[in-house]
Design a protein around this motif. Structure first.
Motif, PDB file in Angstrom:
ATOM      1  N   VAL A  31       0.846  -1.230   0.005  1.00 11.51           N
ATOM      2  CA  VAL A  31      -0.048  -0.003  -0.029  1.00 11.51           C
ATOM      3  C   VAL A  31       0.753   1.207  -0.143  1.00 11.51           C
ATOM      4  O   VAL A  31       1.757   1.240   0.795  1.00 11.51           O
ATOM      5  CB  VAL A  31      -0.824  -0.151   1.187  1.00 11.51           C
ATOM      6  CG1 VAL A  31      -1.673   1.520   1.402  1.00 11.51           C
ATOM      7  CG2 VAL A  31      -1.939  -1.038   1.216  1.00 11.51           C
ATOM      8  N   MET A  32       0.766   2.179  -0.910  1.00 10.17           N
ATOM      9  CA  MET A  32       1.611   3.356  -0.959  1.00 10.17           C
ATOM     10  C   MET A  32       0.611   4.401  -0.672  1.00 10.17           C
ATOM     11  O   MET A  32      -0.649   4.539  -1.407  1.00 10.17           O
ATOM     12  CB  MET A  32       1.946   3.300  -2.559  1.00 10.17           C
ATOM     13  CG  MET A  32       2.941   2.356  -3.069  1.00 10.17           C
ATOM     14  SD  MET A  32       4.222   2.059  -2.048  1.00 10.17           S
ATOM     15  CE  MET A  32       5.177   3.831  -2.494  1.00 10.17           C
ATOM     16  N   GLY A  33       1.278   5.337   0.240  1.00  8.67           N
ATOM     17  CA  GLY A  33       0.428   6.372   0.570  1.00  8.67           C
ATOM     18  C   GLY A  33       1.075   7.801   0.565  1.00  8.67           C
ATOM     19  O   GLY A  33       2.434   7.749   0.333  1.00  8.67           O
ATOM     20  N   VAL A  46      -3.305  11.597   3.342  1.00 13.55           N
ATOM     21  CA  VAL A  46      -3.739  12.381   2.422  1.00 13.55           C
ATOM     22  C   VAL A  46      -4.674  11.584   1.416  1.00 13.55           C
ATOM     23  O   VAL A  46      -5.589  11.420   0.901  1.00 13.55           O
ATOM     24  CB  VAL A  46      -2.766  13.250   1.447  1.00 13.55           C
ATOM     25  CG1 VAL A  46      -3.277  13.676   0.250  1.00 13.55           C
ATOM     26  CG2 VAL A  46      -1.827  14.263   2.337  1.00 13.55           C
ATOM     27  N   ALA A  47      -3.878  10.500   1.025  1.00 15.99           N
ATOM     28  CA  ALA A  47      -4.393   9.321   0.181  1.00 15.99           C
ATOM     29  C   ALA A  47      -3.559   8.111  -0.096  1.00 15.99           C
ATOM     30  O   ALA A  47      -2.230   8.217   0.410  1.00 15.99           O
ATOM     31  CB  ALA A  47      -4.463   9.958  -1.294  1.00 15.99           C
ATOM     32  N   ALA A  48      -4.108   6.916  -0.403  1.00 19.14           N
ATOM     33  CA  ALA A  48      -3.443   5.752  -0.539  1.00 19.14           C
ATOM     34  C   ALA A  48      -3.970   4.922  -1.571  1.00 19.14           C
ATOM     35  O   ALA A  48      -5.042   5.087  -1.952  1.00 19.14           O
ATOM     36  CB  ALA A  48      -3.251   4.969   0.934  1.00 19.14           C
ATOM     37  N   VAL A  49      -3.240   3.832  -1.916  1.00 21.73           N
ATOM     38  CA  VAL A  49      -3.499   2.978  -3.007  1.00 21.73           C
ATOM     39  C   VAL A  49      -2.905   1.599  -2.858  1.00 21.73           C
ATOM     40  O   VAL A  49      -1.854   1.717  -2.497  1.00 21.73           O
ATOM     41  CB  VAL A  49      -3.141   3.713  -4.333  1.00 21.73           C
ATOM     42  CG1 VAL A  49      -1.603   3.448  -4.723  1.00 21.73           C
ATOM     43  CG2 VAL A  49      -3.475   2.838  -5.674  1.00 21.73           C
ATOM     44  N   ARG A  50      -3.675   0.618  -3.184  1.00 24.33           N
ATOM     45  CA  ARG A  50      -3.314  -0.428  -2.851  1.00 24.33           C
ATOM     46  C   ARG A  50      -2.575  -0.931  -3.996  1.00 24.33           C
ATOM     47  O   ARG A  50      -3.464  -1.056  -4.971  1.00 24.33           O
ATOM     48  CB  ARG A  50      -4.436  -1.576  -2.283  1.00 24.33           C
ATOM     49  CG  ARG A  50      -3.945  -2.869  -1.802  1.00 24.33           C
ATOM     50  CD  ARG A  50      -5.007  -3.488  -0.926  1.00 24.33           C
ATOM     51  NE  ARG A  50      -6.131  -3.627  -1.638  1.00 24.33           N
ATOM     52  CZ  ARG A  50      -7.239  -3.961  -1.155  1.00 24.33           C
ATOM     53  NH1 ARG A  50      -7.218  -4.084   0.270  1.00 24.33           N
ATOM     54  NH2 ARG A  50      -8.698  -4.179  -1.679  1.00 24.33           N
ATOM     55  N   GLY A  51      -1.439  -1.457  -3.943  1.00 26.73           N
ATOM     56  CA  GLY A  51      -0.858  -1.963  -5.326  1.00 26.73           C
ATOM     57  C   GLY A  51      -1.168  -3.184  -6.207  1.00 26.73           C
ATOM     58  O   GLY A  51      -1.166  -3.060  -7.201  1.00 26.73           O
ATOM     59  N   ASP A  53      -4.305  -3.987  -6.494  1.00 32.25           N
ATOM     60  CA  ASP A  53      -5.564  -4.070  -7.186  1.00 32.25           C
ATOM     61  C   ASP A  53      -6.129  -2.642  -7.265  1.00 32.25           C
ATOM     62  O   ASP A  53      -6.966  -2.144  -7.978  1.00 32.25           O
ATOM     63  CB  ASP A  53      -6.786  -4.706  -6.436  1.00 32.25           C
ATOM     64  CG  ASP A  53      -7.001  -4.164  -4.880  1.00 32.25           C
ATOM     65  OD1 ASP A  53      -7.749  -4.899  -4.143  1.00 32.25           O
ATOM     66  OD2 ASP A  53      -6.137  -3.022  -4.637  1.00 32.25           O
ATOM     67  N   GLY A  54      -5.156  -1.558  -7.221  1.00 28.52           N
ATOM     68  CA  GLY A  54      -5.641  -0.133  -7.273  1.00 28.52           C
ATOM     69  C   GLY A  54      -6.522   0.515  -6.370  1.00 28.52           C
ATOM     70  O   GLY A  54      -6.893   1.694  -6.899  1.00 28.52           O
ATOM     71  N   VAL A  55      -7.136  -0.219  -5.488  1.00 36.14           N
ATOM     72  CA  VAL A  55      -8.049   0.415  -4.609  1.00 36.14           C
ATOM     73  C   VAL A  55      -7.414   1.703  -3.876  1.00 36.14           C
ATOM     74  O   VAL A  55      -6.385   1.553  -3.449  1.00 36.14           O
ATOM     75  CB  VAL A  55      -8.563  -0.706  -3.460  1.00 36.14           C
ATOM     76  CG1 VAL A  55      -9.388   0.098  -2.526  1.00 36.14           C
ATOM     77  CG2 VAL A  55      -9.428  -1.638  -4.285  1.00 36.14           C
ATOM     78  N   THR A  56      -8.189   2.677  -3.835  1.00 38.00           N
ATOM     79  CA  THR A  56      -7.734   4.046  -3.350  1.00 38.00           C
ATOM     80  C   THR A  56      -8.632   4.676  -2.182  1.00 38.00           C
ATOM     81  O   THR A  56      -9.790   3.937  -1.906  1.00 38.00           O
ATOM     82  CB  THR A  56      -7.718   4.950  -4.506  1.00 38.00           C
ATOM     83  OG1 THR A  56      -9.031   5.306  -4.843  1.00 38.00           O
ATOM     84  CG2 THR A  56      -6.984   4.727  -5.601  1.00 38.00           C
ATOM     85  N   TYR A  57      -8.117   5.525  -1.505  1.00 41.42           N
ATOM     86  CA  TYR A  57      -8.747   5.852  -0.075  1.00 41.42           C
ATOM     87  C   TYR A  57      -8.211   7.506  -0.123  1.00 41.42           C
ATOM     88  O   TYR A  57      -6.942   7.570  -0.246  1.00 41.42           O
ATOM     89  CB  TYR A  57      -8.564   5.178   0.948  1.00 41.42           C
ATOM     90  CG  TYR A  57      -9.568   5.565   2.103  1.00 41.42           C
ATOM     91  CD1 TYR A  57      -8.981   6.404   3.085  1.00 41.42           C
ATOM     92  CD2 TYR A  57     -10.753   5.348   2.168  1.00 41.42           C
ATOM     93  CE1 TYR A  57      -9.669   6.782   4.274  1.00 41.42           C
ATOM     94  CE2 TYR A  57     -11.715   5.708   3.335  1.00 41.42           C
ATOM     95  CZ  TYR A  57     -11.054   6.388   4.158  1.00 41.42           C
ATOM     96  OH  TYR A  57     -11.765   6.799   5.138  1.00 41.42           O
TER      97      TYR A  57
END
Length: 122
Positions: A31-33, A46-51, A53-57
């Motif tokens: 997970v990259m944030g 601020v934001a994050a993306v799971r590598g 599957d690309g799910v974001t938050y």
């Protein structure tokens, strides 16, 4: 693990910037944030993306204005920032979390980049 953030700068309110974070790890497995820290304030998510599957938050303060994405082939994560406001002024950090679920807590992220300064003038 090395994370190299870039793309910060000075922009007028309403403008856009794109931050990049080049990683020495396989972003597919993390997970990259993005976090930010304004002068005199605590670091905030601020934001994050799971590598995998690309799910974001996103945090509520940037939702609808910022977009996080990743290019696993390049092991790079991006933060597209639109409609920037003076309150977005901060040092922006990218971070990597080896866990499978997205976290908004900085202590969950094991590796951090050096930060890139974003300044938004009114």
């Amino acid at each position: 693990v090395q994370l190299q953030a870039s793309g910060g700068g000075l922009v007028q309110a309403g403008g856009s910037l794109r931050l990049s974070c080049a990683a020495s790890i396989r972003t597919f497995s993390y997970v990259m944030g993005w976090f930010r820290q304004a002068p005199g304030k605590e670091r905030e998510f601020v934001a994050a993306v799971r590598g995998i599957d690309g799910v974001t938050y996103y945090s509520d303060s940037v939702k609808g204005r910022f977009t996080i994405s990743r290019d696993n082939a390049k092991n790079t994560v991006y933060l597209q920032m639109n409609s920037l406001q003076p309150e977005d002024t901060a040092v922006y950090y990218c971070a990597a979390d080896p866990h499978s679920s997205i976290s908004v807590y900085s202590h969950e992220y094991e590796s951090w980049g050096q930060g890139t300064l974003v300044t938004v003038s009114s």
